[in-house]
Design an enzyme around this catalytic site. Structure first.
Site, PDB file in Angstrom:
ATOM      1  N   GLU A 176       0.800  -1.231   0.000  1.00 43.70           N
ATOM      2  CA  GLU A 176       0.000   0.000   0.000  1.00 43.70           C
ATOM      3  C   GLU A 176       0.831   1.279   0.000  1.00 43.70           C
ATOM      4  OE1 GLU A 176      -3.125   0.091   2.889  1.00 43.70           O
ATOM      5  OE2 GLU A 176      -3.904  -1.867   2.339  1.00 43.70           O
ATOM      6  N   GLU A 360      -5.292  -8.686   0.635  1.00 44.25           N
ATOM      7  CA  GLU A 360      -5.906  -8.424   1.943  1.00 44.25           C
ATOM      8  C   GLU A 360      -7.381  -8.140   1.739  1.00 44.25           C
ATOM      9  OE1 GLU A 360      -4.242  -5.293   4.428  1.00 44.25           O
ATOM     10  OE2 GLU A 360      -2.208  -5.925   3.907  1.00 44.25           O
TER      11      GLU A 360
END
Ligand code: FCB
Length: 445
Positions: A176, A360
């Site tokens: 991220e 995720e």
């Protein structure tokens, strides 16, 4: 573990996802390891969380889930759950305490044991090199704001590839990058805690430049199956007005397109370049071919959607996020399974035909029946994206364990296994059992 009749179940079956589909769980070093011993260096999360006011109840990852010592039990949980793979992260400061230079032998030995432990149990290691724990020594030199971070990161990537490359099923460079740049350098809510547009803009470019530089370094070492993990949100305007559409365009560019355009189109969205150009490093365009180095797969983290409204009073973006009407998780994130279908289709349609892994997806929630329902609906959303043509090859639940949720401390509970932090007892929740039941049907595939 025995399967009882009243166990929660998912509506999907393992075989629905395709033959070689990978099911796994995900964690990150700082969120679970603890183990501030054996030569581990300081990271920006150690110092950020030690600073009063930065995290809920002043909580830190000092002990976390004590995974540094309890990893055999945690790997047993992964194996007994029937999972094929484990997405974990290496800690940069445990491997290289000063970020560069002399490696920490004891730290590397820990990952040696962890990897061998996975392979002995038939668990495929999906490694992430950077999940937010930059060595403090590198922050002292500007961290992600300093262009040299690319060569520091490449040195670390080389070390990991040389030492462990032959045993890793895949390597993601960063987790991220949006979060590192925006939450860490603009919102100030994550380490290193800056609230500064120039800090953010430089980080936005350097994270991607460091990613590409590390890809080159990993390839030079013969490492295989390389990718990156980006977080995507389904972003939509609050109304059909032209102002809201424009505001949403900026926010979508900020969250989604900056990273995906950089990686797959070798460009940054015009709308943001216009706003941020004065803060970008000089000759940033020259780095774009490195940013867009070819990859073997793309990882997508998906949690929620965002609704965006025009707001003239907000400097720079002229936009703000407005709360949506849908049910929310404990952190107030809207639950929107269809968004997973949308973002996966968007990747396939607008960016790349590379294999996609959902790296995720999960929910913080104390009522585990809601967690079972969350996973059930998101797995169905993934299947819908596959039917629509997205080449989704795997799914990782966030997270194996309740763990240290960054600035939110230990209050959120994202685990499919409950952690009692006083005793470090692990107790599988119903959602773990639902995965176990679905995955136990391997013979059906
Ligand atoms: C993601 C992070 C992960 C965890 C989940 C809830 O953004 O990658 O470490 O905090 O959110």
């Amino acid at each position: 573990m025995q399967l009882e009749e009243n166990y929660p179940v998912f509506s999907a079956q393992r075989r629905d996802f395709g033959r070689d589909f990978v099911f796994g769980v995900a964690t990150a070093a700082y969120q679970i390891e603890g183990g501030q011993t054996d030569g581990r260096g300081s990271s920006i999360w150690d110092t950020f969380s030690a600073t009063p006011g930065n995290t809920k109840n002043g909580e830190t990852g000092h002990d976390a889930c004590d995974h540094y010592r309890r990893w055999p039990q945690d790997l047993d949980l992964i194996k007994d759950g029937g999972f094929d793979a484990y997405r974990f992260s290496f800690s940069w400061p445990r491997s290289l305490p000063q970020g560069q230079g002399a490696p920490n032998q004891k730290g590397l030995d820990f990952y040696e044991r962890l990897l061998d432990g996975m392979l002995e149990r038939g668990i495929r290691p999906f490694a992430t090199l950077y999940h937010w724990d930059l060595p403090s020594a590198l922050q002292d030199r500007g961290g992600w704001m300093n262009r040299d971070v690319a060569s520091w990161f490449a040195e670390y990537a080389t070390l990991i590839a040389r030492r462990f490359g032959d045993r890793l099923a895949s390597i993601a460079t960063l987790n991220e990058p949006w979060c590192t740049a925006y939450v860490g350098h603009f919102m100030g809510r994550h380490a290193p805690g800056y609230r500064d547009v120039r800090a953010m803009t430089r980080a936005m470019h350097h994270v991607l430049f460091a990613h590409g530089t590390a890809i080159d370094a990993l390839r030079a070492e013969g490492a295989k199956n390389l990718g990156i993990v980006t977080v995507l949100k389904h972003s939509q305007p609050f109304s059909s007005s032209a102002e809201d559409a424009a505001a949403n365009d900026v926010e979508d560019a900020m969250f989604n397109r900056w990273y995906m355009d950089g990686l797959f189109k070798s460009s940054y969205p015009e709308v943001l370049v216009k706003l941020l150009e004065p803060h970008l490093p000089e000759r940033w365009q020259d780095d774009l071919p490195v940013v867009a180095r070819p990859l073997d797969w793309i990882g997508i983290n998906y949690y929620t959607r965002q609704t965006i409204q025009f707001d003239l009073s907000v400097p720079l973006w002229r936009s703000k996020k407005v709360p949506g009407p849908l049910p929310k998780n404990d952190l107030g994130w809207e639950i929107y399974p269809e968004g997973l279908t949308h973002v996966l289709q968007r990747v396939t349609r607008e960016y790349t035909k590379l294999p996609i892994y959902v790296t995720e997806n999960g929910i913080t929630e104390t009522d585990d029946t809601r967690r079972v329902d969350f996973y059930d609906r998101h797995l169905q959303a993934l299947l819908a994206a596959q039917r629509a043509g997205s080449d989704v090859r795997g799914y990782f639940a966030w997270s194996l364990l309740d763990n240290y949720e960054w600035a939110e401390g230990y209050t959120p509970r994202f685990g499919i296994v409950h952690t009692d932090y006083a005793t470090q007892t692990r107790t599988p929740k119903g959602s773990y059992l639902a995965f176990q039941r679905m995955l136990a049907r391997a013979a059906d595939v």
